[in-house]
Scaffold this motif. Structure first.
Motif, PDB file in Angstrom:
ATOM      1  N   VAL A   1      -6.470 -83.689  22.861  1.00 54.01           N
ATOM      2  CA  VAL A   1      -5.817 -84.501  23.894  1.00 54.01           C
ATOM      3  C   VAL A   1      -4.749 -83.709  24.634  1.00 54.01           C
ATOM      4  CG1 VAL A   1      -4.400 -86.553  24.275  1.00 54.01           C
ATOM      5  CG2 VAL A   1      -6.345 -86.655  22.702  1.00 54.01           C
ATOM      6  N   THR A   2      -3.999 -82.878  23.901  1.00 53.30           N
ATOM      7  CA  THR A   2      -2.865 -82.174  24.520  1.00 53.30           C
ATOM      8  C   THR A   2      -3.238 -80.814  25.086  1.00 53.30           C
ATOM      9  OG1 THR A   2      -2.216 -81.262  22.357  1.00 53.30           O
ATOM     10  CG2 THR A   2      -1.204 -83.343  23.052  1.00 53.30           C
ATOM     11  N   THR A   3      -4.396 -80.275  24.701  1.00 55.21           N
ATOM     12  CA  THR A   3      -4.831 -78.976  25.224  1.00 55.21           C
ATOM     13  C   THR A   3      -5.738 -79.195  26.425  1.00 55.21           C
ATOM     14  OG1 THR A   3      -4.726 -77.989  23.028  1.00 55.21           O
ATOM     15  CG2 THR A   3      -5.993 -76.814  24.695  1.00 55.21           C
ATOM     16  N   THR A   4      -5.352 -78.681  27.569  1.00 48.87           N
ATOM     17  CA  THR A   4      -6.109 -78.915  28.800  1.00 48.87           C
ATOM     18  C   THR A   4      -6.374 -77.597  29.516  1.00 48.87           C
ATOM     19  OG1 THR A   4      -5.061 -81.073  29.071  1.00 48.87           O
ATOM     20  CG2 THR A   4      -6.182 -80.148  30.980  1.00 48.87           C
ATOM     21  N   TYR A   5      -7.637 -77.387  29.822  1.00 49.18           N
ATOM     22  CA  TYR A   5      -8.024 -76.249  30.647  1.00 49.18           C
ATOM     23  C   TYR A   5      -8.663 -76.809  31.916  1.00 49.18           C
ATOM     24  CZ  TYR A   5      -7.359 -73.444  26.443  1.00 49.18           C
ATOM     25  OH  TYR A   5      -6.819 -72.837  25.328  1.00 49.18           O
ATOM     26  N   GLY A   6      -7.934 -76.761  33.013  1.00 51.33           N
ATOM     27  CA  GLY A   6      -8.464 -77.305  34.260  1.00 51.33           C
ATOM     28  C   GLY A   6      -8.322 -78.816  34.293  1.00 51.33           C
ATOM     29  N   VAL A   7      -9.437 -79.538  34.335  1.00 48.06           N
ATOM     30  CA  VAL A   7      -9.452 -80.991  34.478  1.00 48.06           C
ATOM     31  C   VAL A   7      -9.246 -81.657  33.118  1.00 48.06           C
ATOM     32  CG1 VAL A   7     -10.840 -82.972  35.195  1.00 48.06           C
ATOM     33  CG2 VAL A   7     -10.988 -80.818  36.459  1.00 48.06           C
ATOM     34  N   ARG A   8      -8.408 -82.667  33.086  1.00 55.66           N
ATOM     35  CA  ARG A   8      -8.231 -83.454  31.861  1.00 55.66           C
ATOM     36  C   ARG A   8      -9.376 -84.442  31.758  1.00 55.66           C
ATOM     37  NH1 ARG A   8      -4.175 -84.408  28.315  1.00 55.66           N
ATOM     38  NH2 ARG A   8      -2.694 -83.179  29.566  1.00 55.66           N
ATOM     39  N   GLU A   9     -10.190 -84.309  30.740  1.00 56.75           N
ATOM     40  CA  GLU A   9     -11.396 -85.124  30.583  1.00 56.75           C
ATOM     41  C   GLU A   9     -11.077 -86.343  29.712  1.00 56.75           C
ATOM     42  OE1 GLU A   9     -15.064 -82.058  30.832  1.00 56.75           O
ATOM     43  OE2 GLU A   9     -13.789 -81.804  29.066  1.00 56.75           O
ATOM     44  N   TYR A  10     -10.800 -87.454  30.371  1.00 55.99           N
ATOM     45  CA  TYR A  10     -10.420 -88.660  29.648  1.00 55.99           C
ATOM     46  C   TYR A  10     -11.573 -89.218  28.819  1.00 55.99           C
ATOM     47  CZ  TYR A  10      -6.348 -88.520  32.716  1.00 55.99           C
ATOM     48  OH  TYR A  10      -5.203 -88.136  33.378  1.00 55.99           O
ATOM     49  N   ASN A  11     -12.794 -89.052  29.302  1.00 54.23           N
ATOM     50  CA  ASN A  11     -13.932 -89.550  28.526  1.00 54.23           C
ATOM     51  C   ASN A  11     -14.085 -88.797  27.207  1.00 54.23           C
ATOM     52  OD1 ASN A  11     -14.589 -87.192  29.855  1.00 54.23           O
ATOM     53  ND2 ASN A  11     -16.562 -87.912  30.629  1.00 54.23           N
ATOM     54  N   VAL A  12     -13.846 -87.489  27.217  1.00 51.71           N
ATOM     55  CA  VAL A  12     -13.913 -86.699  25.985  1.00 51.71           C
ATOM     56  C   VAL A  12     -12.775 -87.091  25.044  1.00 51.71           C
ATOM     57  CG1 VAL A  12     -13.815 -84.367  25.020  1.00 51.71           C
ATOM     58  CG2 VAL A  12     -15.060 -84.793  27.143  1.00 51.71           C
ATOM     59  N   ASN A  13     -11.592 -87.318  25.597  1.00 46.56           N
ATOM     60  CA  ASN A  13     -10.461 -87.741  24.771  1.00 46.56           C
ATOM     61  C   ASN A  13     -10.738 -89.079  24.086  1.00 46.56           C
ATOM     62  OD1 ASN A  13      -9.185 -85.466  25.721  1.00 46.56           O
ATOM     63  ND2 ASN A  13      -7.850 -86.557  27.153  1.00 46.56           N
ATOM     64  N   MET A  14     -11.309 -90.022  24.846  1.00 46.91           N
ATOM     65  CA  MET A  14     -11.612 -91.328  24.267  1.00 46.91           C
ATOM     66  C   MET A  14     -12.707 -91.224  23.210  1.00 46.91           C
ATOM     67  SD  MET A  14      -9.560 -93.489  25.620  1.00 46.91           S
ATOM     68  CE  MET A  14      -8.523 -93.762  27.056  1.00 46.91           C
ATOM     69  N   ALA A  15     -13.711 -90.390  23.469  1.00 46.37           N
ATOM     70  CA  ALA A  15     -14.779 -90.208  22.486  1.00 46.37           C
ATOM     71  C   ALA A  15     -14.238 -89.575  21.205  1.00 46.37           C
ATOM     72  CB  ALA A  15     -15.885 -89.337  23.084  1.00 46.37           C
ATOM     73  N   ALA A  16     -13.365 -88.587  21.348  1.00 47.86           N
ATOM     74  CA  ALA A  16     -12.767 -87.958  20.167  1.00 47.86           C
ATOM     75  C   ALA A  16     -11.924 -88.953  19.384  1.00 47.86           C
ATOM     76  CB  ALA A  16     -11.921 -86.757  20.593  1.00 47.86           C
ATOM     77  N   THR A  17     -11.224 -89.840  20.089  1.00 43.55           N
ATOM     78  CA  THR A  17     -10.426 -90.867  19.424  1.00 43.55           C
ATOM     79  C   THR A  17     -11.311 -91.828  18.637  1.00 43.55           C
ATOM     80  OG1 THR A  17      -8.783 -90.749  21.195  1.00 43.55           O
ATOM     81  CG2 THR A  17      -8.739 -92.694  19.781  1.00 43.55           C
ATOM     82  N   MET A  18     -12.421 -92.248  19.223  1.00 38.80           N
ATOM     83  CA  MET A  18     -13.325 -93.155  18.535  1.00 38.80           C
ATOM     84  C   MET A  18     -13.970 -92.487  17.324  1.00 38.80           C
ATOM     85  SD  MET A  18     -13.051 -96.032  19.950  1.00 38.80           S
ATOM     86  CE  MET A  18     -14.306 -96.732  18.902  1.00 38.80           C
ATOM     87  N   LEU A  19     -14.318 -91.222  17.438  1.00 39.20           N
ATOM     88  CA  LEU A  19     -14.893 -90.493  16.302  1.00 39.20           C
ATOM     89  C   LEU A  19     -13.885 -90.382  15.160  1.00 39.20           C
ATOM     90  CD1 LEU A  19     -16.788 -87.651  18.200  1.00 39.20           C
ATOM     91  CD2 LEU A  19     -17.826 -89.466  16.823  1.00 39.20           C
ATOM     92  N   THR A  20     -12.625 -90.160  15.507  1.00 38.48           N
ATOM     93  CA  THR A  20     -11.591 -90.054  14.482  1.00 38.48           C
ATOM     94  C   THR A  20     -11.362 -91.386  13.785  1.00 38.48           C
ATOM     95  OG1 THR A  20     -10.499 -88.343  15.799  1.00 38.48           O
ATOM     96  CG2 THR A  20      -9.197 -89.374  14.066  1.00 38.48           C
ATOM     97  N   ALA A  21     -11.446 -92.477  14.535  1.00 35.34           N
ATOM     98  CA  ALA A  21     -11.199 -93.806  13.962  1.00 35.34           C
ATOM     99  C   ALA A  21     -12.427 -94.405  13.302  1.00 35.34           C
ATOM    100  CB  ALA A  21     -10.704 -94.751  15.058  1.00 35.34           C
ATOM    101  N   ALA A  22     -13.577 -93.754  13.389  1.00 37.53           N
ATOM    102  CA  ALA A  22     -14.831 -94.352  12.918  1.00 37.53           C
ATOM    103  C   ALA A  22     -14.822 -94.607  11.416  1.00 37.53           C
ATOM    104  CB  ALA A  22     -16.008 -93.447  13.290  1.00 37.53           C
ATOM    105  N   VAL A  23     -14.317 -93.677  10.632  1.00 41.59           N
ATOM    106  CA  VAL A  23     -14.353 -93.833   9.171  1.00 41.59           C
ATOM    107  C   VAL A  23     -13.480 -94.997   8.700  1.00 41.59           C
ATOM    108  CG1 VAL A  23     -13.746 -92.722   6.982  1.00 41.59           C
ATOM    109  CG2 VAL A  23     -15.045 -91.458   8.720  1.00 41.59           C
ATOM    110  N   PRO A  24     -12.184 -95.088   9.092  1.00 44.02           N
ATOM    111  CA  PRO A  24     -11.409 -96.258   8.669  1.00 44.02           C
ATOM    112  C   PRO A  24     -11.994 -97.584   9.147  1.00 44.02           C
ATOM    113  CG  PRO A  24      -9.960 -94.543   9.500  1.00 44.02           C
ATOM    114  CD  PRO A  24     -11.354 -94.124   9.824  1.00 44.02           C
ATOM    115  N   LEU A  25     -12.528 -97.603  10.380  1.00 44.15           N
ATOM    116  CA  LEU A  25     -13.144 -98.833  10.879  1.00 44.15           C
ATOM    117  C   LEU A  25     -14.363 -99.213  10.045  1.00 44.15           C
ATOM    118  CD1 LEU A  25     -12.989 -98.338  14.765  1.00 44.15           C
ATOM    119  CD2 LEU A  25     -11.759-100.044  13.415  1.00 44.15           C
ATOM    120  N   ALA A  26     -15.190 -98.233   9.707  1.00 50.42           N
ATOM    121  CA  ALA A  26     -16.384 -98.510   8.907  1.00 50.42           C
ATOM    122  C   ALA A  26     -16.004 -98.993   7.509  1.00 50.42           C
ATOM    123  CB  ALA A  26     -17.252 -97.248   8.813  1.00 50.42           C
ATOM    124  N   VAL A  27     -15.008 -98.356   6.905  1.00 49.66           N
ATOM    125  CA  VAL A  27     -14.574 -98.765   5.568  1.00 49.66           C
ATOM    126  C   VAL A  27     -14.098-100.208   5.578  1.00 49.66           C
ATOM    127  CG1 VAL A  27     -12.795 -98.405   3.805  1.00 49.66           C
ATOM    128  CG2 VAL A  27     -14.012 -96.447   4.767  1.00 49.66           C
TER     129      VAL A  27
END
Length: 293
Positions: free
Chosen positions: A248-274
């Motif tokens: 989220v904090t490392t940006t080269y050129g364009v800040r890709e909000y869709n990638v940031n949101m996808a990474a956030t959902m992937l990180t939260a997937a395990v606690p949500l599934a549990v």
């Protein structure tokens, strides 16, 4: 004509029920709307995101952002996605959860049935440890781990999570075991059973509901941890939350909000599934240990 008392009571109950349902619906929306925004944003392309239509469904849904977040996004100087952090979090979470629950269950069992002089004082100290901000003791722990050569290793972060989880685990298991009939323990003692035999053959099988509660609590807390993982895990064992922050904090050129949101959902997937898979057992476990403490 005046309504009958019974009719008036039913009317009041109906309005009260509607108020409860309305409050629950608003509460659900409060938490569901950000989740909805993250999911639909992760499935949009950057041109569609720039239109500023935050709540609109994606016109051309794609999982390209999810793929990039998992295996291609830059987490600093490397661009291998968040997958390395996922496996690091697995290596940290599994032993930390197992150790903290094992130690907490033994402590709770001993403090419930094997009373000794100073047991209440020891229990009070352990509970007090659950409310001490861990930021207060981070620096002394860094010095201690450095002196024994463990700082910045997988072992150090596992030990840290085990130590910080032990007070609340002890409290959970102590309250649960205290709710069990003491006659079970006394009968086992009369039959000649010892400390470990009673614990392994009688108490532990009865503690399945509270073990499920402990697993949910510890898995969620450890998986979502950022600060302790950043400080104690070392550069080779950074958990998923640290990798997410780097994306989220490392940006080269364009800040890709869709990638940031996808990474956030992937990180939260395990606690949500549990939680989604074992939420009902969590409620049952909490209720089963809430009768006596």
């Amino acid at each position: 004509m005046q309504p009958k008392p019974a009719s008036r009571r039913r009317t009041q109950q109906r309005y009260g029920r509607l108020g409860i349902y309305g409050f629950l619906l608003l509460s659900a929306l409060f938490f569901a709307i950000p989740l909805y925004v993250m999911i639909i944003t992760s499935m949009k392309g950057m041109p569609e995101i720039r239109l500023g239509q935050l709540f609109s469904l994606p016109g051309d849904p794609t999982f390209a952002a999810w793929i990039k977040a998992w295996s291609q996004a830059c987490t600093g100087v490397t661009c291998e996605g968040i997958q390395a952090g996922f496996f690091n979090s697995i290596k940290i979470t599994l032993p930390s959860v197992a150790l903290s629950i094992l130690i907490g269950s033994i402590n709770g069992y001993a403090l419930s049935f094997w009373r000794f002089r100073g047991a209440n004082l020891l229990f009070g100290i352990l509970v007090f440890g659950a409310f001490v901000p861990y930021q207060v003791v981070i620096y002394p722990m860094i010095i201690g781990f450095r002196e024994v050569g463990l700082y910045g290793t997988l072992t150090s972060i596992i030990l840290v999570h085990t130590m910080f989880g032990m007070p609340i685990m002890t409290l959970l298991f102590r309250n649960y075991f205290a709710s069990l009939p003491s006659e079970l323990f006394k009968a086992a003692r009369i039959d000649g059973a010892g400390f470990w035999q009673i614990f392994l053959q009688i108490m532990l099988p009865l503690a399945v509901p509270i073990i499920i509660v402990a697993v949910i609590l510890q898995t969620t807390n450890i998986w979502n941890d950022y600060l302790l993982g950043l400080i104690f895990a070392g550069s080779d064992n950074l958990p998923m939350t640290v990798q997410l922050n780097n994306i989220v904090t490392t940006t080269y050129g364009v800040r890709e909000y869709n990638v940031n949101m996808a990474a956030t959902m992937l990180t939260a997937a395990v606690p949500l599934a549990v939680y989604l898979l074992s939420g009902k057992y969590f409620v049952r476990g909490i209720a089963s240990g809430a009768v006596k403490g």
